[in-house]
Design an enzyme around this catalytic site. Structure first.
Site, mmCIF file in Angstrom:
data_model
loop_
_atom_site.group_PDB
_atom_site.id
_atom_site.type_symbol
_atom_site.label_atom_id
_atom_site.label_comp_id
_atom_site.label_asym_id
_atom_site.label_seq_id
_atom_site.Cartn_x
_atom_site.Cartn_y
_atom_site.Cartn_z
ATOM 1 N N HIS A 1 12.788 62.004 60.765
ATOM 2 C CA HIS A 1 13.919 61.066 60.803
ATOM 3 C C HIS A 1 13.624 59.751 61.520
ATOM 4 C CE1 HIS A 1 18.056 59.737 60.756
ATOM 5 N NE2 HIS A 1 18.063 59.635 62.074
ATOM 6 N N TYR B 1 30.863 58.299 65.014
ATOM 7 C CA TYR B 1 31.196 59.487 64.210
ATOM 8 C C TYR B 1 32.701 59.735 64.219
ATOM 9 C CZ TYR B 1 26.190 60.505 64.487
ATOM 10 O OH TYR B 1 24.822 60.431 64.387
ATOM 11 N N ASP C 1 19.338 54.880 60.306
ATOM 12 C CA ASP C 1 20.347 55.839 60.726
ATOM 13 C C ASP C 1 21.720 55.139 60.723
ATOM 14 O OD1 ASP C 1 20.666 58.679 62.093
ATOM 15 O OD2 ASP C 1 21.696 57.287 63.436
#
Length: 316
Positions: free
Chosen positions: A295, A230, A101
């Site tokens: 994921h 982010y 990730d």
């Protein structure tokens, strides 16, 4: 788990906590969002038993590592700088690198900036994507998926933190870890995370104890540190302009689950399997697509992932 040691060192101006076990050549594990060193608990134990020293930090902003408040302190240069400093503190010249990730994104950057410190890379979930000099990342994602796309919704400081607080930390982790929907993750502004359906019962690979471990740490630290990765995406785009077009030149193995949302981003399968990935990462040696896996691949299939890592790094 009691054999795992916990240490805090000063690196790049912050205090960084890391978990470690074993002796031998070093494997450095980089976790994603919203995770911790704990995401690698299975790999730490299995790979240390095979003769490696396994090191898994809480990255900047997470767990028992310092969390500067400003997103300006979360560029890839800060994060990679923390890790280079960690290797220096450990007295290690080069490592086997494993990322998942956001940890995979950081690992790609690590290999661009300091390939001399990496023997080989095993990355999970997030394939390398070259910098597009024409479009900032958040702008591009907004054009592709709309304003409700989770990365777009994460941009406004405080907004998603409030949403998580209303939902509850444990419920958030259950929602994330049990998700098997590979469609784009949208968070409608009107309903937020609270509008999502209740999570299903926990699968066999994650326990209530695991959920409590994550939730307790994040209840203490909050989520802003992780969300700042982010919020720094467009700043990273600006700062990494000099590396545009640079290939990743370390040996690489890439592993993804076929139910991972990252594997269903438009164009990604064509990029991975159609030659683009190999062009940008010329020493890419293996691509593994695990069927029926979502994921959080290193937790869902711990033994398989540990063996995939071992089978690759033992060559170098």
């Amino acid at each position: 788990m009691e054999v795992i040691e916990h240490t805090t060192v000063t690196t790049n101006g912050i205090n960084m906590h890391y978990a470690s076990v074993g002796s031998g050549l070093v494997i450095l594990f980089l976790h994603g969002f919203p995770e911790l060193w704990y995401s690698w608990r299975h790999q730490l134990l299995s790979l240390s038993s095979l003769g490696y020293r396994c090191v898994a930090p809480d990255l900047r902003g997470y767990g028992d590592t310092d969390a500067p408040t400003s997103a300006d302190s979360y560029t890839v240069f800060h994060i990679v700088g923390d890790l280079v400093g960690l290797l220096d503190m450990l007295g290690v010249d080069s490592v086997y690198l494993v990322g998942h990730d956001w940890g995979a994104l950081i690992a790609w950057s690590f290999c661009q900036f300091r390939p001399d410190r990496v023997k080989a890379l095993v990355n999970l979930s997030v394939a390398y994507r070259p910098r597009n000099p024409m479009v900032k990342p958040v702008e591009g994602l907004r054009a592709l998926f709309g304003d409700d796309y989770y990365i777009c919704r994460f941009q406004e400081p405080g907004e998603i933190e409030d949403d998580i607080a209303q939902l509850g930390t444990e419920k958030l982790f259950k929602l994330f870890l049990t998700s098997r929907d590979p469609c784009p993750f949208l968070i409608p502004k009107e309903t937020g995370l609270r509008g999502m359906p209740d999570p299903p019962p926990l699968p066999s690979w994650i326990s209530e104890q695991d959920i409590h471990y994550f939730a307790n740490k994040f209840n203490r630290t909050g989520f802003t540190g992780g969300l700042n990765y982010y919020r720094a995406m467009d700043r990273n785009w600006e700062l990494t302009a000099p590396w545009t077009g640079l290939q990743i030149k370390v040996p690489v193995k890439f592993i993804v689950g076929d139910l991972d949302i990252t594997y269903h981003i438009p164009g990604i399968k064509e990029y991975i399997h159609g030659g683009g990935f190999k062009k940008d990462v010329p020493f890419l040696q293996e691509v593994v697509v695990m069927e029926g896996v979502a994921h959080f691949i290193n937790q869902e299939k711990p033994e398989e992932i540990s063996m995939h890592i071992y089978d690759f790094i033992k060559k170098f």
